[in-house]
Structures are given as structure tokens and as C-alpha cells.
Design a protein around this motif. Structure first.
Motif, PDB file in Angstrom:
ATOM      1  N   ARG A 139      -7.125   9.572  -7.853  1.00 20.96           N
ATOM      2  CA  ARG A 139      -5.875   9.184  -8.509  1.00 20.96           C
ATOM      3  C   ARG A 139      -5.718   9.945  -9.824  1.00 20.96           C
ATOM      4  NH1 ARG A 139      -5.958   4.087 -12.137  1.00 20.96           N
ATOM      5  NH2 ARG A 139      -6.910   5.748 -13.366  1.00 20.96           N
ATOM      6  N   LEU A 140      -4.496  10.389 -10.085  1.00 19.96           N
ATOM      7  CA  LEU A 140      -4.189  11.116 -11.317  1.00 19.96           C
ATOM      8  C   LEU A 140      -3.081  10.397 -12.072  1.00 19.96           C
ATOM      9  CD1 LEU A 140      -4.624  13.636 -13.112  1.00 19.96           C
ATOM     10  CD2 LEU A 140      -2.816  14.752 -11.791  1.00 19.96           C
ATOM     11  N   LYS A 174       4.158   6.883 -12.486  1.00 21.30           N
ATOM     12  CA  LYS A 174       3.060   6.978 -13.453  1.00 21.30           C
ATOM     13  C   LYS A 174       1.786   7.520 -12.832  1.00 21.30           C
ATOM     14  CE  LYS A 174       0.873   4.318 -17.156  1.00 21.30           C
ATOM     15  NZ  LYS A 174       0.820   3.007 -17.851  1.00 21.30           N
ATOM     16  N   TYR A 175       1.576   7.237 -11.540  1.00 20.89           N
ATOM     17  CA  TYR A 175       0.340   7.661 -10.877  1.00 20.89           C
ATOM     18  C   TYR A 175       0.649   8.349  -9.560  1.00 20.89           C
ATOM     19  CZ  TYR A 175      -2.182   4.492 -14.034  1.00 20.89           C
ATOM     20  OH  TYR A 175      -2.688   3.862 -15.145  1.00 20.89           O
ATOM     21  N   ARG A 176      -0.208   9.311  -9.226  1.00 17.15           N
ATOM     22  CA  ARG A 176      -0.249   9.873  -7.893  1.00 17.15           C
ATOM     23  C   ARG A 176      -1.657   9.690  -7.339  1.00 17.15           C
ATOM     24  NH1 ARG A 176       3.272  15.550  -8.212  1.00 17.15           N
ATOM     25  NH2 ARG A 176       5.317  14.524  -8.451  1.00 17.15           N
ATOM     26  N   ILE A 224      -2.738   0.914  -7.048  1.00 20.65           N
ATOM     27  CA  ILE A 224      -3.183   2.276  -7.353  1.00 20.65           C
ATOM     28  C   ILE A 224      -3.607   2.381  -8.809  1.00 20.65           C
ATOM     29  CG2 ILE A 224      -2.400   4.674  -7.567  1.00 20.65           C
ATOM     30  CD1 ILE A 224      -0.686   4.212  -5.070  1.00 20.65           C
ATOM     31  N   SER A 225      -2.917   1.695  -9.699  1.00 19.22           N
ATOM     32  CA  SER A 225      -3.273   1.768 -11.121  1.00 19.22           C
ATOM     33  C   SER A 225      -4.660   1.197 -11.375  1.00 19.22           C
ATOM     34  CB  SER A 225      -2.241   1.027 -11.973  1.00 19.22           C
ATOM     35  OG  SER A 225      -2.200  -0.352 -11.644  1.00 19.22           O
ATOM     36  N   ARG A 226      -5.028   0.155 -10.622  1.00 21.51           N
ATOM     37  CA  ARG A 226      -6.351  -0.442 -10.786  1.00 21.51           C
ATOM     38  C   ARG A 226      -7.377   0.111  -9.793  1.00 21.51           C
ATOM     39  NH1 ARG A 226      -5.636  -6.855 -12.265  1.00 21.51           N
ATOM     40  NH2 ARG A 226      -3.576  -6.743 -13.244  1.00 21.51           N
ATOM     41  N   MET A 227      -6.897   0.825  -8.803  1.00 22.58           N
ATOM     42  CA  MET A 227      -7.735   1.461  -7.783  1.00 22.58           C
ATOM     43  C   MET A 227      -8.574   0.440  -7.015  1.00 22.58           C
ATOM     44  SD  MET A 227      -8.950   4.946  -9.740  1.00 22.58           S
ATOM     45  CE  MET A 227      -9.482   5.729  -8.234  1.00 22.58           C
ATOM     46  N   ARG A 228      -7.974  -0.697  -6.695  1.00 21.57           N
ATOM     47  CA  ARG A 228      -8.709  -1.726  -5.959  1.00 21.57           C
ATOM     48  C   ARG A 228      -7.745  -2.745  -5.372  1.00 21.57           C
ATOM     49  NH1 ARG A 228      -8.971  -6.438  -8.897  1.00 21.57           N
ATOM     50  NH2 ARG A 228      -8.678  -6.296 -11.167  1.00 21.57           N
ATOM     51  N   VAL A 229      -8.322  -3.584  -4.506  1.00 16.67           N
ATOM     52  CA  VAL A 229      -7.576  -4.707  -3.939  1.00 16.67           C
ATOM     53  C   VAL A 229      -7.418  -5.780  -5.011  1.00 16.67           C
ATOM     54  CG1 VAL A 229      -7.664  -6.560  -2.219  1.00 16.67           C
ATOM     55  CG2 VAL A 229      -8.399  -4.239  -1.600  1.00 16.67           C
TER      56      VAL A 229
END
Length: 331
Positions: A326-327, A303-305, A186-191
Motif C-alpha cells: 500500500r502507498l 488517499k491510498y493505492r 486499506i488505510s489500516r491494512m487489516r480486517v
């Protein structure tokens, strides 16, 4: 969550955005009665949450009686310089049989820092130009406003202000392909690649899995990579060592987001939705995920949602396409 089912039309009746004419045409255009000078109007076309890297779109209309002169330029001044790709179209558009048709009325736009201008080359007394502003990173969490302006051959100028518009703190990623056993961050928003997951196991928030199990409807699943989950839901699958995040997940069916889905009603997940979402009594895995469904997620460290939307997921085979917002909740 914002629900916009009606787009409000232009506030002024003196201009018609769908009309484009040249002053030497016959009676193709009749300016509304009472208009004697250069006049303008503006409509914001884009709807939804304004996000960094995305565009805010406008239609800017200007018109004057053809007996009094012609338009020589149109410009837009933004309160902050737009990112690459910001432009004012030099085609004026009108609707013909339900389709947009464009007529070139000027040179390609020129950008001067935060000002974008089109110089007219056609003897034109009415035009509708489209403006696309690409939101820069420096406006994240701030506001942007615009000043539209046109000038005629008599030296007269008209100006219309639009905004301010709030810019989201969220990020968005569209149409991410997932294959069986993919590790997602989620932090990188990718596989993540196998090498990335091995080097940074703390970045793996869930594993995508597709399984057909006897006696249980499993199919598509998001599994937090805890040892307990791996043992129970992913037997026989070997993942890089050190992966152990327990990501909070809340299943959803109805709160689809148009910016992620692209073909749903005008419903949008915004910053407030992310901040207000609660994760009480949630699980750290989801099985039997269906197409057009989704999930709210919070990373193990808080840290992220994220809001994850399932664009495609076949009922009988592995593989999925997702989009997400993502926020960042903590710095």
C-alpha cells in the motif's frame, strides 16, 4: 515493475563466499593465487523493494593467506541505525552438498548505535558472515548505505562500501485471513472488527464475500460497501450503518509480486508502479476472484493505492488469504 531473473555474482574472483576454514586446518582451503593480504568482498542477498520493517541481507566474505595471520574482527557501519533485529551473524557459512553449514567463529555481535561488530574467537583466515539490516521508519522514502570492514592480527584493515539503496514509501502486510462478510480497511491494512466498522465506517474500503449463486459465477468477491452494491450483490447481509465507500478496483492475473506471493518469479511492485497506475473505467466491485489473482485498488478519497494479491482461495468454500502493498498518495 521490476523483473529480476538473474542475480549477479560477486565482482571479484579472489574470494569464494562458500569457503570457511580455520588456519590450523590442513589444506582445506587454498587462497587464490596472487592474494597476499587481507581481502574482502560482499554480496547483497535480498532482492526486491526495500521496505520499512523488512531486512536488507548481505554475505560478507574475507580471507587472507593462513601463513600471514588470522582475522580478528568484522563490522558493518550503516548510514542510519537499524531497527531491533539488525545483526551480523557470528556463524561463518559454507555449502556442503547443496546445504548451508555454519561454523561459529566469534562472539555474538555487539551493536554500537549504527555499527555492528563480531569479535573473532577462532583462529580463522577465511570467513563469510551474514548481515541482516532491519529498515527503520525514519528511512522511509530515503536511502541507506553500508561500510563493511574486517581486521586481521597484523593490524591491517579492509573496507568495502555497499549502496546507497533506496527505501520505499510503501507498506506491506502478509497473509491476512478473510472470512465471509469481513470488512477490510486499506488505510489500516487489516480486517476491522464489527465494533471498529461501526465506529469508523469511513475506514471500510471493501467487504469480502463468498456466495454461490444460480446462473452466475460469483464465488469469492470484493464489494465496495455502497448501498447499490449491497443491494445487488449482498442481499440479506446487514452491515454497520454509514458504510458507503466506492473503492476503485482493477483486476489483474499476471502481475504477481514475489514479496507477496513468496513463490513466484522475481517480479516486484514498487512505488513507481503505484504512482503510474490508472483507474479509468474501473469498477467498484470484483466477483469470481481466483487464487494467485489480484487487484489494484484506490480508496474513495484517493488517499491510498494498494496492490492486493490472493495467496489462497479455495474454489468451493469461503475464506481467503491475501497479502498487499500500500502507498499513501496524499498526506
Amino acid at each position: 515493475m521490476k523483473n529480476i531473473n538473474t542475480i549477479i555474482g560477486l565482482s571479484l574472483s579472489v574470494l569464494v563466499l562458500s569457503i570457511t576454514v580455520a588456519c590450523n586446518d590442513d589444506d582445506a582451503y587454498t587462497l587464490p593465487e596472487g592474494i597476499k593480504n587481507l581481502s574482502d568482498d560482499c554480496l547483497k542477498n535480498s532482492i526486491g523493494v526495500n521496505m520499512v520493517g523488512q531486512s536488507i541481507d548481505f554475505s560478507y566474505a574475507m580471507a587472507m593467506p593462513k601463513s600471514t595471520g588470522h582475522i580478528i574482527e568484522a563490522s558493518v557501519k550503516a548510514s542510519a541505525k537499524g531497527s531491533d533485529g539488525t545483526y551480523l551473524d557470528n556463524m561463518s557459512y559454507h555449502t556442503n552438498g547443496g546445504y548451508d553449514e555454519g561454523v561459529m567463529i566469534g562472539n555474538k555481535c555487539e551493536n554500537y548505535d549504527n555499527i555492528t561488530k563480531v569479535t573473532f574467537t577462532r583462529d580463522t583466515c577465511a570467513a563469510t558472515l551474514r548481515y541482516f539490516y532491519i529498515i527503520p521508519e525514519e528511512l522511509r522514502g530515503k536511502e541507506v548505505s553500508f561500510e563493511f570492514s574486517s581486521k586481521d592480527s597484523n593490524g591491517s584493515r579492509t573496507t568495502r562500501k555497499m549502496g546507497p539503496y533506496s527505501i520505499s514509501n510503501m507498506d506491506m502486510a502478509l497473509d491476512i485471513k478473510l472470512k465471509n462478510k469481513d470488512c477490510f480497511s486499506i488505510s489500516r491494512m487489516r480486517v476491522l472488527t464489527k465494533e471498529e466498522a461501526e465506529a469508523n465506517p469511513e475506514d471500510v474500503d471493501f467487504v469480502y464475500s463468498f456466495q454461490i449463486k444460480r446462473g452466475v459465477t460469483f464465488n469469492h468477491a470484493f464489494i465496495s460497501p455502497t448501498q447499490a452494491n449491497l443491494a445487488q450483490y449482498m442481499q440479506g447481509i446487514t452491515l454497520p450503518g454509514g458504510i458507503s465507500n466506492s473503492t476503485k478496483m482493477a483486476r489483474t492475473y499476471g502481475s504477481c509480486d514475489q514479496q507477496l506471493a513468496r513463490n513466484e518469479n522475481a517480479v516486484f511492485v514498487d512505488d513507481i508502479d503505484m504512482k503510474k497506475k490508472t483507474f479509468d473505467n474501473t469498477q467498484d466491485f470484483m466477483i469470481n476472484i481466483i487464487e494467485k489473482g489480484g487487484a489494484w485498488m484506490e480508496t474513495a478519497d484517493g488517499k491510498y493505492r494498494a496492490y492486493v494479491y490472493v495467496n489462497t482461495a479455495a474454489s468451493n468454500k469461503g475464506g481467503m488469504t491475501i497479502s498487499l502493498k500500500r502507498l499513501k498518495m496524499q498526506q
